[in-house]
Design an enzyme around this catalytic site. Structure first.
Site, short mmCIF file in Angstrom:
data_model
loop_
_atom_site.label_atom_id
_atom_site.label_comp_id
_atom_site.label_asym_id
_atom_site.label_seq_id
_atom_site.Cartn_x
_atom_site.Cartn_y
_atom_site.Cartn_z
N SER A 108 0.84 -1.20 0.00
CA SER A 108 0.00 0.00 0.00
C SER A 108 0.87 1.25 0.00
O SER A 108 1.80 1.39 0.79
CB SER A 108 -0.91 0.00 1.23
OG SER A 108 -1.74 1.13 1.24
N GLY A 109 0.58 2.19 -0.90
CA GLY A 109 1.34 3.43 -1.01
C GLY A 109 2.50 3.37 -1.96
O GLY A 109 3.27 4.33 -2.06
N THR A 113 -2.03 2.63 -8.17
CA THR A 113 -3.15 3.32 -8.82
C THR A 113 -2.67 4.32 -9.86
O THR A 113 -3.23 4.40 -10.97
CB THR A 113 -4.01 4.03 -7.75
OG1 THR A 113 -4.50 3.07 -6.82
CG2 THR A 113 -5.18 4.75 -8.39
N ASN A 155 -1.23 5.52 3.23
CA ASN A 155 -1.43 6.06 1.89
C ASN A 155 -2.60 7.02 1.92
O ASN A 155 -3.68 6.68 2.43
CB ASN A 155 -1.69 4.91 0.91
CG ASN A 155 -1.76 5.38 -0.53
OD1 ASN A 155 -1.56 6.54 -0.83
ND2 ASN A 155 -2.05 4.45 -1.43
N SER A 159 -6.39 2.40 -2.32
CA SER A 159 -7.52 1.67 -2.93
C SER A 159 -8.05 0.68 -1.91
O SER A 159 -7.34 -0.21 -1.46
CB SER A 159 -7.05 0.91 -4.18
OG SER A 159 -6.61 1.79 -5.18
N GLY A 385 -2.59 -3.36 -2.09
CA GLY A 385 -1.26 -3.88 -1.76
C GLY A 385 -1.24 -4.58 -0.41
O GLY A 385 -2.20 -4.54 0.37
N GLU A 387 -0.79 -5.34 3.34
CA GLU A 387 -1.02 -4.42 4.45
C GLU A 387 -0.69 -5.10 5.78
O GLU A 387 -0.99 -6.28 5.99
CB GLU A 387 -2.48 -3.95 4.48
CG GLU A 387 -2.85 -3.07 3.29
CD GLU A 387 -4.27 -2.55 3.34
OE1 GLU A 387 -4.59 -1.64 2.55
OE2 GLU A 387 -5.06 -3.07 4.16
#
Length: 1097
Positions: A108-109, A113, A155, A159, A385, A387
């Site tokens: 994530s981050g 996206t 993030n 998403s 992603g 986590e």
């Protein structure tokens, strides 16, 4: 057989590292990142570092550089991945046409996206076939981000769902798109951890709606709402959210959502927020619960926003009604059960709104081609992603399961398949070990003792709790290396994932997996007077969790209990099925990999944390990936496939598909570094581009040969035809000479017979006439074009699928003339019935820039002597719509204005939709039209100034079919075009008997009808609707649905331009207003009491 010699990979490819270890890998990435080179190749795999800042890497000039298949000479880039996938889908490369998929992974981050956006942008730039469809596809991302993304501690734009976008192509043109969504984190609607926010759309609405709109939807100060934790943002952040809200509204318009659908959707979202403020307190008499006095207004507001009765909604919250042997039994909830029911309704309502948006997008972007036509596909996977938060719940388990599955797919494709092929073909190969996560997948997915199977088993028992579920896990997985029980009295467990150990809090697992809808809620919402809410709860849910809307169904008593128990699958089972379908799609396509890396946790630009990056490199297996890409052979075609594809390089027909032919081909190319196995060839990842260059060189030579041969053949045919024409001319001349001699002889004989001289009549010299067959073959001489005309892609049309406007007034006969006449008649009827009221101003006149149905040449002649930036809008002659003609630098450009089915106006190729034609013109008077960014300046008036009767506006409002717009000017002898109205005092008035007709729009010019041989409008007939002619009927049927929608949408909101219409509102607007007044009164009383209490103390 091994050929010697190696090709050195280009700079930016980590496969070129001389020393392959973690330190060298990290140093190479750090050096490139600090130079703002965020993309790095590992063979054909792209590593993307998140820069946490905008970089000038994605402009039109950069995109043009990466259009070709051969990008080995260019730096690594996300556009290169898109280009490789697109050309491989078309069959340009190592094999024939095949479906492609692009897998974007990372925690994530890491920037997944944004990478998806750039991939879509470049693929749309590559195909360039249907401009409007491409723009609508690009608008899907901002729309889904608003409803599916949220701020987390890792993030700011995380998403909270996964999506797989399938772009479908016919040859090299995109024909449609399909979207699949996975596991929306619905629990975020009712609860957010510290430092996190709800979904973006709630904040966008508060920032973007005006005060009047907030009153319509029943929205008060954002600090009052519990579901957004009473927190908003700073003034600067609010301005950004306001801009984002405008982008979301534009995306909804561009994709094709109807105005009433958008209103209903926002009313439901407002109802979710109001429902969250409903609180409960125990009833003293019977032990049940009731709505607290402070939240009665919120209950009334939620009922009005949902379009249901307040007392019926209250029943669903505080009690459960069941039917046993025909008798209704009510069971009252405890306070906790009532709060759970409230939150469940909010989560299900938001989840179904999101599912409906995805379903509607698929419906609006579906391909419109013959089902028998084979379509190719490029899939792009942008999924959540990996986590690992301070508190990890059921959603994190599913998210990490998806990442485990994707990592297994990567390992299977990169390591397992490749090394198995080396072993099977007997190649000398030293096995590369990698982190195989298959045991973890078995722990989670195995049946009947996998974690998800045990969760479903426990969810089926009404008496089971989260503690019994944890106890079941501890006993089932005792001794498993990847499972660890929680220590102490913590209700949870830990799993050793491929990316590290994650501890999960088990509280709420059973409830979220059951995903139970409170009893009677489904029937209540199906009977809602809000059509969208009724559709959402009439819909069924597929095995993969996809919403499937259908027609309104009959509500059967007791159906809610059956819906929750027998037909509905658990959330975990739906996610498992959807993941299985996703992997089937990916295994059937040719994959491309993008590995996103987060350089630091603080999200700071220009900073790279070695430990953070190194951890990601390890669990992604990038070191092993570099080794297998450097030493391995990623492209492994069979002898038959290779000979069939590249047999043309031998430049001889009938090349046998054998091993010997393959070796002969490779020897002719001089390619090095490949290996020949038992049944297939083994190539490095760069060999495909080198072979493609050889084929391209041969294709260029073939084009030269074809050019010379065709020129020779055409020259030969021309000389032969010229010789025939000369022979015919000579023959005709000889015949004329013989005829002349014969006539002279006859005259001399007659003169001898007559005694008196008689004057002979003059004889006309015979003239040669071409043969009729030769005359018919001569092409018609086109009329001269306007001197301002220059051929550009924007002069005639922007889409090959749209008919060309007729440029001149050349005579047309037969079926073509009939079809053209019927199209013009249908377009005039469309303007009369659906557009005239919208375009007319408050004073009953049309804008000065709106001209009638004039041709392209007439529009150019009007703008000949006008200044730069002058423009006019004319009605199209071949389709329902308009064309904007712009006076540019030494030329005129013609932009098509398309009417969408939701009655929005869009310039073809633009990314913005407008509610009215006037709004479109006003917008582009400040913002240029792409791609030349041309700004509209001066509207073009008319040379012949007509006048509009003062009774026109009143007549239009009373009866739209008896409008007086323009016609034959009495005494002027010229055609009129619409323009600004004259002052009534000028003496120009129409007699009441002069009835004007829209059909006269068809013949508008600026020259006298007598000059063209035309008849006055009263002597012309123009059909108001097509009735004959098969081609015309087919064309009219294609636009019938759109015209019906335009007709139904005639009375729309009164925009800033002054167009009169009727605005769409929530169905129970009056109830919402009363509820807001009640809430404000109670809030005001509470604040006064609090102030009095403080002053007393």
């Amino acid at each position: 057989m091994v050929s010697l010699g190696q090709r050195r990979p280009p700079p930016g490819d980590l496969a070129a590292l001389a020393e392959l270890d973690e330190a060298a890998l990290l140093a190479g990435l750090r050096e490139r990142f600090l130079q703002q080179h965020i993309y790095t190749d590992i063979g054909d795999i792209l590593v993307a570092m998140n820069p946490f800042q905008p970089l000038p890497l994605y402009g039109r000039e950069v995109s043009e550089r990466y259009r070709r298949f051969q990008t080995d000479a260019l730096p690594p880039h996300i556009f290169a991945v898109a280009s490789r996938a697109y050309h491989a889908m078309l069959g340009r490369g190592g094999g024939g046409p095949r479906n492609q998929c692009i897998l974007i992974s990372g925690e994530s981050g890491a920037g997944k996206t944004e990478s998806t956006k750039f991939l879509l942008q470049h693929i749309m730039n590559l195909c360039k076939g249907n401009l409007q469809l491409e723009q609508r596809i690009l608008q899907v991302n901002p729309l889904l981000e608003a409803f599916g993304n949220a701020q987390t501690v890792m993030n700011d734009n995380s998403s909270r769902f996964g999506k797989y976008i399938q772009l479908r192509f016919q040859k090299n043109t995109v024909q449609g798109a399909k979207l699949s969504e996975y596991l929306l984190e619905k629990s975020r609607v009712v609860q957010q951890d510290t430092g996190e926010r709800n979904f973006h759309i709630f904040y966008y609405m508060f920032a973007g709606l005006s005060s009047e709109q907030k009153e319509i939807y029943g929205l008060l100060d954002p600090s009052l709402y519990r579901y957004i934790s009473g927190r908003f943002g700073t003034q600067e952040v609010a301005e950004q959210w306001k801009h984002k809200y405008q982008e979301v509204c534009n995306a909804l318009d561009m994709v094709g959502f109807q105005e009433q659908e958008q209103v209903d959707m926002q009313a439901i979202l407002a109802g979710v927020l109001s429902l969250g403020n409903v609180t409960f307190e125990p009833e003293e008499s019977n032990g049940s619960v009731k709505v607290s006095e402070a939240s009665r207004g919120w209950l009334k507001a939620a009922a009005g926003q949902f379009g249901v009765q307040e007392d019926e909604l209250l029943k669903c919250l505080i009690c459960t009604t069941s039917v046993t042997r025909g008798e209704q039994i009510q069971r009252f909830h405890t306070q906790q059960q009532a709060e759970d029911a409230r939150d469940s309704i909010a989560k299900v309502a938001y989840g179904r709104v999101f599912g409906w948006i995805v379903c509607k997008i698929n419906e609006l972007l579906a391909e419109n081609v013959d089902p028998e036509v084979e379509l190719r596909e490029i899939g792009i996977l942008d999924i959540f992603g990996f986590e690992n938060f301070a508190v990890n719940r059921f959603e994190q388990l599913c998210i990490n399961l998806a990442n485990e599955q994707l990592q297994h797919f990567f390992n299977h494709h990169i390591f397992q398949l490749e090394q198995a092929a080396y072993k099977e073909e007997g190649l000398p190969w030293e096995t590369i070990t990698f982190n195989n996560n298959e045991p973890i997948l078995n722990l989670l997915l195995a049946k009947p003792i996998g974690l998800l199977s045990l969760l479903d088993e426990q969810s089926a028992f009404p008496q089971a709790t989260d503690k019994t579920f944890v106890d079941k896990l501890n006993s089932s997985f005792k001794g498993n290396l990847h499972f660890q029980p929680a220590r102490g009295r913590v209700l949870g467990f830990s799993i050793i994932h491929y990316a590290g150990k994650v501890q999960y809090a088990a509280r709420g697992f059973l409830e979220k997996n059951r995903d139970t809808l409170p009893a009677n809620v489904r029937g209540l919402f199906i009977s809602s007077i809000t059509p969208l809410l009724s559709v959402l709860f009439t819909a069924t849910i597929s095995r993969t969790g996809t919403l499937m809307p259908h027609m309104k169904a009959k509500v059967i008593p007791g159906a809610d209990e059956k819906f929750n128990s027998t037909r509905k699958q658990s959330a975990g089972a739906q996610f498992r099925h959807s993941l299985m379908v996703l992997m089937e799609r990916m295994y059937s396509a040719n994959p491309h990999f993008v590995r996103c890396i987060k350089p630091n946790i603080q999200k700071e630009p220009g900073v790279l944390d070695d430990q953070v990056v190194l951890l990601q490199l390890r669990y992604n297996g990038l070191l092993e990936t570099i080794r297998i890409r450097r030493d391995g052979f990623s492209w492994r075609p069979s002898f038959e496939e290779f000979a069939e594809r590249y047999g043309i390089l031998l430049v001889k027909p009938g090349v046998p598909l054998t091993k010997e032919s393959c070796l002969e081909i490779l020897q002719s190319t001089g390619l090095k570094g490949w290996i020949c196995g038992k049944s297939r060839l083994f190539f490095k990842y760069w060999h495909q581009e080198q072979l493609a260059k050889c084929v391209e060189q041969l294709e260029r030579a073939a084009v030269v040969i074809q050019k010379v041969f065709r020129g020779f053949r055409c020259k030969k045919s021309f000389l032969k035809l010229l010789a025939e024409l000369r022979a015919q001319a000579q023959q005709l001349q000889e015949e004329a000479e013989r005829e002349k001699i014969h006539q002279l002889a006859l005259a001399a004989a007659a003169q001898e017979r007559n005694s008196l001289p008689v004057p002979m009549p003059r004889k006309r010299r015979p003239q040669s006439h071409p043969h009729p067959s030769e005359q018919s073959q001569q092409p018609p001489v086109p009329r001269p074009r306007s001197k301002l005309t220059e051929s550009t892609p924007f002069d005639n049309f922007l889409s090959p699928s749209v008919p060309r406007p007729v440029l001149g007034t050349e005579e047309q006969t037969g079926e073509e003339a009939k079809v053209r006449k019927l199209k013009r008649g249908a377009t005039l009827r469309w303007f009369k019935e659906t557009q005239a009221q919208k375009v007319m101003q408050d004073d009953g006149a049309f804008p000065s820039w709106l001209h009638g149905m004039i041709s392209r040449r007439e529009a150019e002649n009007l703008l000949i002597d006008k200044p730069l930036g002058c423009f006019l809008v004319r009605i199209s002659q071949s389709r329902p719509g308009y064309i904007l003609t712009y006076r540019g630098e030494g030329r005129c450009r013609h932009y098509m204005i398309q009417m969408q089915p939701n009655a929005r106006y869009v310039i073809l190729g633009e990314d913005r939709a407008h509610a009215s034609l006037t709004e479109l013109v006003q917008y582009h008077q400040t913002v240029g039209i792409q791609p030349f960014m041309e700004i509209l300046t001066v509207p073009c008036g008319q040379r012949d100034v007509p006048f509009w009767p003062s009774s026109l506006a009143a007549s239009a409002l009373e009866n739209a079919t008896r409008w007086r717009v323009l016609g034959w000017g009495r005494g002027s002898g010229r055609w009129m075009t619409p323009c600004c109205p004259l002052n009534v005092s000028s003496g120009h008035r129409w007699k009441s008997s002069e009835s004007l007709n829209y059909e006269n729009l068809e013949g508008l010019t600026l020259s006298s009808p007598a000059d063209k041989g035309e008849t006055p409008p009263e002597k012309q007939s123009c059909p108001s609707m097509p009735s004959t002619g098969k081609p015309a009927l087919q064309w009219f049927r294609r636009t019938k649905n759109s015209q019906n929608q335009w007709t139904a949408d005639k009375n729309r909101t009164k925009s800033s331009s002054g167009e009169s219409s009727q605005q769409a509102f929530p169905r129970l607007r009056s109830s919402i207003r009363l509820a807001m007044q009640e809430i404000q009164q109670f809030t005001s009383i509470s604040m006064n009491m609090a102030r009095q209490g403080r002053s007393f103390h």
